[in-house]
Design a protein around this motif. Structure first.
Motif, PDB file in Angstrom:
ATOM      1  N   ALA A 148      13.914  18.246 -18.132  1.00 41.08           N
ATOM      2  CA  ALA A 148      14.225  19.654 -17.911  1.00 41.08           C
ATOM      3  C   ALA A 148      13.375  20.499 -18.857  1.00 41.08           C
ATOM      4  CB  ALA A 148      15.705  19.922 -18.156  1.00 41.08           C
ATOM      5  N   VAL A 149      12.825  21.594 -18.333  1.00 44.67           N
ATOM      6  CA  VAL A 149      11.973  22.496 -19.127  1.00 44.67           C
ATOM      7  C   VAL A 149      12.228  23.932 -18.692  1.00 44.67           C
ATOM      8  CG1 VAL A 149       9.590  23.189 -19.650  1.00 44.67           C
ATOM      9  CG2 VAL A 149      10.149  20.766 -19.373  1.00 44.67           C
ATOM     10  N   TRP A 150      12.282  24.840 -19.657  1.00 48.03           N
ATOM     11  CA  TRP A 150      12.205  26.259 -19.340  1.00 48.03           C
ATOM     12  C   TRP A 150      11.346  26.951 -20.385  1.00 48.03           C
ATOM     13  CZ3 TRP A 150      13.612  29.901 -22.826  1.00 48.03           C
ATOM     14  CH2 TRP A 150      14.634  29.637 -23.720  1.00 48.03           C
ATOM     15  N   VAL A 151      10.634  27.979 -19.936  1.00 47.35           N
ATOM     16  CA  VAL A 151       9.749  28.766 -20.800  1.00 47.35           C
ATOM     17  C   VAL A 151       9.989  30.232 -20.483  1.00 47.35           C
ATOM     18  CG1 VAL A 151       7.352  29.275 -21.419  1.00 47.35           C
ATOM     19  CG2 VAL A 151       8.014  26.931 -20.810  1.00 47.35           C
ATOM     20  N   MET A 152      10.090  31.054 -21.535  1.00 49.29           N
ATOM     21  CA  MET A 152      10.324  32.480 -21.374  1.00 49.29           C
ATOM     22  C   MET A 152       9.279  33.253 -22.167  1.00 49.29           C
ATOM     23  SD  MET A 152      13.849  34.591 -22.170  1.00 49.29           S
ATOM     24  CE  MET A 152      13.915  34.054 -23.871  1.00 49.29           C
ATOM     25  N   ASN A 153       8.725  34.319 -21.572  1.00 50.17           N
ATOM     26  CA  ASN A 153       7.747  35.124 -22.299  1.00 50.17           C
ATOM     27  C   ASN A 153       8.435  36.235 -23.093  1.00 50.17           C
ATOM     28  OD1 ASN A 153       8.237  37.225 -20.495  1.00 50.17           O
ATOM     29  ND2 ASN A 153       6.400  36.843 -19.276  1.00 50.17           N
ATOM     30  N   ALA A 154       7.651  37.049 -23.791  1.00 51.76           N
ATOM     31  CA  ALA A 154       8.188  38.040 -24.732  1.00 51.76           C
ATOM     32  C   ALA A 154       9.081  39.085 -24.075  1.00 51.76           C
ATOM     33  CB  ALA A 154       7.051  38.721 -25.473  1.00 51.76           C
ATOM     34  N   ASP A 155       8.831  39.424 -22.795  1.00 54.54           N
ATOM     35  CA  ASP A 155       9.676  40.436 -22.154  1.00 54.54           C
ATOM     36  C   ASP A 155      10.933  39.843 -21.516  1.00 54.54           C
ATOM     37  OD1 ASP A 155       8.932  39.301 -19.733  1.00 54.54           O
ATOM     38  OD2 ASP A 155       7.741  41.016 -19.062  1.00 54.54           O
ATOM     39  N   GLY A 156      11.176  38.545 -21.748  1.00 46.79           N
ATOM     40  CA  GLY A 156      12.376  37.900 -21.252  1.00 46.79           C
ATOM     41  C   GLY A 156      12.246  37.281 -19.877  1.00 46.79           C
ATOM     42  N   THR A 157      11.041  37.304 -19.310  1.00 44.00           N
ATOM     43  CA  THR A 157      10.822  36.706 -18.001  1.00 44.00           C
ATOM     44  C   THR A 157      10.692  35.191 -18.141  1.00 44.00           C
ATOM     45  OG1 THR A 157       9.666  38.683 -17.236  1.00 44.00           O
ATOM     46  CG2 THR A 157       9.315  36.655 -15.976  1.00 44.00           C
ATOM     47  N   VAL A 158      11.488  34.462 -17.375  1.00 47.61           N
ATOM     48  CA  VAL A 158      11.386  33.008 -17.366  1.00 47.61           C
ATOM     49  C   VAL A 158      10.209  32.643 -16.468  1.00 47.61           C
ATOM     50  CG1 VAL A 158      12.532  30.853 -16.737  1.00 47.61           C
ATOM     51  CG2 VAL A 158      13.833  32.696 -17.807  1.00 47.61           C
ATOM     52  N   THR A 159       9.215  31.984 -17.036  1.00 46.96           N
ATOM     53  CA  THR A 159       7.995  31.650 -16.303  1.00 46.96           C
ATOM     54  C   THR A 159       7.970  30.202 -15.819  1.00 46.96           C
ATOM     55  OG1 THR A 159       6.843  31.146 -18.368  1.00 46.96           O
ATOM     56  CG2 THR A 159       6.646  33.400 -17.523  1.00 46.96           C
ATOM     57  N   VAL A 160       8.766  29.348 -16.431  1.00 46.20           N
ATOM     58  CA  VAL A 160       8.900  27.957 -15.999  1.00 46.20           C
ATOM     59  C   VAL A 160      10.373  27.589 -16.113  1.00 46.20           C
ATOM     60  CG1 VAL A 160       8.281  25.546 -16.471  1.00 46.20           C
ATOM     61  CG2 VAL A 160       6.589  27.354 -16.842  1.00 46.20           C
ATOM     62  N   ASN A 161      10.907  26.930 -15.082  1.00 46.97           N
ATOM     63  CA  ASN A 161      12.299  26.496 -15.134  1.00 46.97           C
ATOM     64  C   ASN A 161      12.482  25.377 -14.115  1.00 46.97           C
ATOM     65  OD1 ASN A 161      15.006  26.226 -15.592  1.00 46.97           O
ATOM     66  ND2 ASN A 161      15.588  28.120 -14.559  1.00 46.97           N
ATOM     67  N   PHE A 162      12.634  24.154 -14.602  1.00 46.14           N
ATOM     68  CA  PHE A 162      12.897  23.058 -13.677  1.00 46.14           C
ATOM     69  C   PHE A 162      13.720  21.977 -14.349  1.00 46.14           C
ATOM     70  CE2 PHE A 162       8.934  21.655 -15.666  1.00 46.14           C
ATOM     71  CZ  PHE A 162       9.170  20.316 -15.914  1.00 46.14           C
ATOM     72  N   ASP A 163      14.380  21.197 -13.514  1.00 49.61           N
ATOM     73  CA  ASP A 163      15.166  20.053 -13.960  1.00 49.61           C
ATOM     74  C   ASP A 163      14.964  18.965 -12.911  1.00 49.61           C
ATOM     75  OD1 ASP A 163      16.967  18.210 -14.908  1.00 49.61           O
ATOM     76  OD2 ASP A 163      18.657  19.597 -14.993  1.00 49.61           O
ATOM     77  N   LYS A 164      14.273  17.900 -13.288  1.00 48.47           N
ATOM     78  CA  LYS A 164      13.967  16.808 -12.358  1.00 48.47           C
ATOM     79  C   LYS A 164      14.750  15.572 -12.788  1.00 48.47           C
ATOM     80  CE  LYS A 164      10.224  14.224 -10.302  1.00 48.47           C
ATOM     81  NZ  LYS A 164       8.800  13.975 -10.274  1.00 48.47           N
ATOM     82  N   PHE A 165      15.629  15.124 -11.904  1.00 49.15           N
ATOM     83  CA  PHE A 165      16.491  13.978 -12.197  1.00 49.15           C
ATOM     84  C   PHE A 165      16.220  12.876 -11.181  1.00 49.15           C
ATOM     85  CE2 PHE A 165      20.541  11.695 -11.589  1.00 49.15           C
ATOM     86  CZ  PHE A 165      20.713  11.202 -12.869  1.00 49.15           C
ATOM     87  N   ASN A 166      16.031  11.657 -11.667  1.00 48.12           N
ATOM     88  CA  ASN A 166      15.838  10.488 -10.813  1.00 48.12           C
ATOM     89  C   ASN A 166      16.819   9.404 -11.247  1.00 48.12           C
ATOM     90  OD1 ASN A 166      13.418  11.254  -9.291  1.00 48.12           O
ATOM     91  ND2 ASN A 166      12.458  11.258 -11.295  1.00 48.12           N
ATOM     92  N   MET A 167      17.395   8.711 -10.260  1.00 50.67           N
ATOM     93  CA  MET A 167      18.291   7.611 -10.581  1.00 50.67           C
ATOM     94  C   MET A 167      18.144   6.525  -9.523  1.00 50.67           C
ATOM     95  SD  MET A 167      22.375   7.483 -11.197  1.00 50.67           S
ATOM     96  CE  MET A 167      22.788   7.673  -9.496  1.00 50.67           C
ATOM     97  N   THR A 168      18.177   5.275  -9.991  1.00 49.62           N
ATOM     98  CA  THR A 168      18.110   4.134  -9.091  1.00 49.62           C
ATOM     99  C   THR A 168      19.214   3.150  -9.468  1.00 49.62           C
ATOM    100  OG1 THR A 168      15.709   4.353  -8.979  1.00 49.62           O
ATOM    101  CG2 THR A 168      16.640   2.266  -8.236  1.00 49.62           C
ATOM    102  N   CYS A 169      19.976   2.756  -8.473  1.00 47.55           N
ATOM    103  CA  CYS A 169      20.981   1.702  -8.652  1.00 47.55           C
ATOM    104  C   CYS A 169      20.495   0.488  -7.880  1.00 47.55           C
ATOM    105  CB  CYS A 169      22.329   2.153  -8.100  1.00 47.55           C
ATOM    106  SG  CYS A 169      23.017   3.610  -8.912  1.00 47.55           S
ATOM    107  N   GLY A 170      20.458  -0.638  -8.544  1.00 44.19           N
ATOM    108  CA  GLY A 170      19.935  -1.827  -7.848  1.00 44.19           C
ATOM    109  C   GLY A 170      20.750  -3.056  -8.125  1.00 44.19           C
TER     110      GLY A 170
END
Length: 168
Positions: free
Chosen positions: A146-168
């Motif tokens: 998970a990553v988020w990035v915000m610039n000086a004026d408060g705008t979020v420029t990057v926001n993601f959460d990537k989840f992977n799961m495997t049951c075997g």
């Protein structure tokens, strides 16, 4: 092994307590002083909220997953600035008996996170990797980024959460 970013909450709270304690000390510091604090924790604890993501079962009679490992929290900030850097790494062995099927799972878990802020931007990143093998040969693999990035004026420029799961 219920996977969620809420698992990182104790670490965030620990970092907050470091800031709270260091705040009064920094008030008496000369301008521009760098303040750094590192906390090392070693030992055994229980992740009580953990459930098997493949079966939904609890572990160890409802006690959760046993974690044996190390945690390092680190923070650096400047007494005459809004700049701060924080990071943590937690890694160790996991062990749990599935309450539903009696399978013993053992493996490894690693979590890492950071937070950085200054007058121009702020960012936060988190990763979690869990690998476990059951006594019956079954496997569980989970990874979250998970990553988020915000610039000086408060705008979020990057926001993601990537989840992977495997049951075997």
């Amino acid at each position: 092994m219920k996977i969620s970013r809420w698992a990182a909450l104790p670490v965030v709270l620990a970092l907050g307590s470091v800031i709270a304690v260091a705040g009064p000390a920094s008030a008496a510091s000369p301008n521009g002083q760098t303040v750094t604090s590192t906390q090392n924790v070693h030992g055994v604890f229980w992740e009580k909220q953990a459930t098997n993501p493949c079966t939904g079962d609890t572990f160890n009679g409802g006690k959760g997953i046993q974690f044996t490992g190390n945690l390092v929290n680190h923070i650096t900030f400047f007494t005459n600035s809004d700049e701060v850097w924080m990071t943590f790494t937690e890694t160790g062995a996991i062990l749990g008996i599935d309450d539903g099927n009696g399978v013993t799972y053992s493996g490894h878990a690693t979590a890492w996170g950071n937070f950085n802020m200054n007058e121009r931007n702020a960012n936060n990143a988190f990763t979690l990797t869990i690998k476990a093998t059951g006594s019956d040969g079954s496997t569980v693999f989970a990874h979250d980024t998970a990553v988020w990035v915000m610039n000086a004026d408060g705008t979020v420029t990057v926001n993601f959460d990537k989840f992977n799961m495997t049951c075997g």
